[in-house]
Each structure stands twice: as C-alpha cells, then as structure tokens.
Design a protein around this motif. Sequence first.
Motif, PDB file in Angstrom:
ATOM      1  N   TYR A  67       0.521  -1.055   0.093  1.00 33.16           N
ATOM      2  CA  TYR A  67       0.057  -0.066   0.131  1.00 33.16           C
ATOM      3  C   TYR A  67       1.367   1.362   0.126  1.00 33.16           C
ATOM      4  N   LYS A  68       0.048   2.252  -0.182  1.00 27.92           N
ATOM      5  CA  LYS A  68       0.591   3.727  -0.073  1.00 27.92           C
ATOM      6  C   LYS A  68       0.979   4.137   0.319  1.00 27.92           C
ATOM      7  N   GLU A  71       1.821   7.624   2.012  1.00 25.76           N
ATOM      8  CA  GLU A  71       0.490   9.114   1.420  1.00 25.76           C
ATOM      9  C   GLU A  71      -0.185   9.205   2.841  1.00 25.76           C
TER      10      GLU A  71
END
Length: 174
Positions: A67-68, A71
């Motif tokens: 997952y990012k 961010e």
Amino acid sequence: MSERKKILILGNGFDLAHFLPTKYEHFITAMCAVEKSPPSEPLSFDNIFHELLADEDFFLSKTKEMYKTEEVKIPVEDLNILKEKLSSNGWFQYFKDYLDSGIDTWIDFENEIKVVLDVICSVLEKNSDKNEIIDVKNYGGYLNIIATEFFEEFNANKNHYINVLLKLGILRSI
C-alpha cells in the motif's frame, strides 16, 4: 409470540490476510502514537507504527510494500482534535495501559470490556440498593473517605473496582 432475530458475526481474517493493520494492538498503538505526538507535526504511517515496525517487521513491511503508506499522514489540525478526544475518552485511558497485558485479539478486548461493564453494573446495583449516588462534585475533599466507605462491601475487589472507575473517568479522585 415475537420472533427473536439473531446476528451472526464472522471474522474471517480477510483484513489481516491483506496486511491491513487492524489488530487490537495496531489500534491501541496508533492511538498512543497520536496521544504522544508533537502538536505541530503531522503524523505519518511510520510514526504511527514506529514501535511495532521492529517487533512486527514482516507484517508492517508487507503492509508498506502493498500500500501507499507514505501517503498516510494525519494533518496537525485533525491530530490535535483527536488528541483532545483521546484525553477525555475513558475507554482509551483504561485500555492504553493494557497494551502489554495479554489482550492480543479483539475477542480479548471485548472480554475485558465485559469485565469493566460488570464492575460498573455491580457498583450501580449496590448504589441503587442504598438509594444514594456518589456525587464527587458535592463531597469536595471528603471523596476518598466516602468512596472507601462505599466500596467496603466489595471486599477484596474494592481497589480493583475503584481503579477501573478512576481510569474510565466515572469516579474522580480529589
């Protein structure tokens, strides 16, 4: 005769199988990170799970890989609102001390909630039997004496009951 409806709750581990940090330990760790965070900096994923990254390196590393997470940032404004809410949240104040106590899963967490609710119900039942309410605002400096007298009938559990109610903010020590 009315029909009783039943709800079946099934936990299948879908979230954990997809490396989403949704364990009880993840939640309490995240809220503790919020509580301890500096008031002028946003909180990132790495800051939130800093303590667990070393202990649970595989799981959270996989989370970061899939997952990012770079961010993920809680803005300062939201962070300060959350901190304020956590400071007055009796349940969080109670459970943050139990992070290393053997409460590993949500069912352990739910069982501990039952223990706490049993304490509250016992105190309310005893209180209603005597038709009195401990109103901490009215007793001023005599609260400790009155609370001690009130809880005497709980015998060996007296200190446990008082501590639970103090942590939840239901009873206050003056």
